[in-house]
Write an enzyme that holds these catalytic residues in place. Sequence first.
Site, PDB file in Angstrom:
ATOM      1  N   PRO A 267       0.830  -1.211   0.000  1.00 45.54           N
ATOM      2  CG  PRO A 267      -0.775  -1.578   1.627  1.00 45.54           C
ATOM      3  CD  PRO A 267       0.557  -2.077   1.144  1.00 45.54           C
ATOM      4  CB  CYS A 268       0.522   4.368  -1.912  1.00 43.44           C
ATOM      5  SG  CYS A 268       1.435   5.877  -2.266  1.00 43.44           S
ATOM      6  CD  GLN A 269       1.749   2.289   4.983  1.00 43.67           C
ATOM      7  OE1 GLN A 269       2.567   1.423   4.710  1.00 43.67           O
ATOM      8  NE2 GLN A 269       1.220   2.405   6.196  1.00 43.67           N
TER       9      GLN A 269
END
Length: 433
Positions: free
Chosen positions: A160-162
């Site tokens: 996931p993009c964090q």
Amino acid sequence: MFVQSLSTVGSVIVMMSKEKKMNFSVEVLADILSQSKSTMEARIRRGELKRCEESGTIGLDQVEHHPEIQSMVQTLWDDERAVKPLRPYKLVELFAGGGGLAIGMEQAGLESILLNEMDKHACATLRHNRPDWNVIEGDIAKVDFTQIEEEVDILTGGFPCQAFSYAGKSLGFEDTRGTLFFEMARAIKETQPKVFLAENVRALLTHDDGRTLETIKSVIDELGYELVEPRVLKAIFYKVPQKRERLILVAIRKDLAQKVKFHWPSPYRKVMTLRDAFYAGELYDTDVPESEGQHYPERKREIMEHVPQGGYWRDLSDDLQREYMGGSYFLGGGKTGMARRLSLDEPSLTLTTSPAQKQTERCHPIETRPLQVREYARIQTFPDNWEFKGSKNAAYKQIGNAVPVNMSKALGHSLVRLLNDIESLEQPTTGNA
């Protein structure tokens, strides 16, 4: 030898395509060229493009100068599919979800030895369909990858993009601790695969003004891998009837990187549409089976009845627009996902985790209802015999979050070709001294 055969096949496909007089609908051509339909219509009005009087389509001869069209006409698709692993290559997959990436890699000839996923329904799906897969359910932070006894050839996953916390000017591996990217990086550090592939949303390119991707690149370098220049791949080019885009990162271990080259997959020779997904033909042998699905409230269904194929809320009468949109009626922006009915003759819009969300409506082209679970799965090119476990909404979530199977398979063949080249390097040469 491989390059020579690819060149030959490419020239054959060029001739075949010209003989068949390949044509494109305006809608599909717009998708291929990444232009809006209104732009295409404007080009037609200016005389730059001319429709065929009988079919309303645009002929190949008018657009073959575009690089996107040339790559489809001269495609090496068939030869790339003929590439087989020189030996069983071992794959570890992280954030496996409902299996889209894993199935594609399997179809390309890669062998999964461990899959990690936190969602219990997705894990149940993986175990049900592939009882022999080693599915590790739970938090990736608790997985000890040093316990893997086999040599890992490739590691894949879609983290996931964090955002990272920027305390200093630059961040290294340890500074990204606490993010899911750190856990993927830790898995890479502990398994030392020859190659790894990560996929993500296109927005990662510009996330946090580009700093997120720069940090990821820095950590990849620190881990001892050379990153191939990342690309955003459009699913429509890989036999997927969906306008989905994913950012793909491929990296090769530095002791191998200067000796081999990764080749991005070639596009398929045509674009698949919802018609291909729902009816027997090139993609599937049978029509899409009936399945469970969400339902509209009665008033919403009555309003959606008035939306034509490929249309959205602006195709309603003004009274119905005001009723359906409420306060959004007066706001700016196209809001093109609202009250959206898909078209049989175009690829689907990108699927979300629910087909009946107001902002991203995915209404069936002909029937006034949200797409059913098996229709969702076909748009993502899952096999019909791949069963999703959990509730109806859990199935939608697994499908909507997946990497399209056919795009995964195309990438898998490119990875197999790369691993074959690496394997050839490592095999001792024989011959007379």
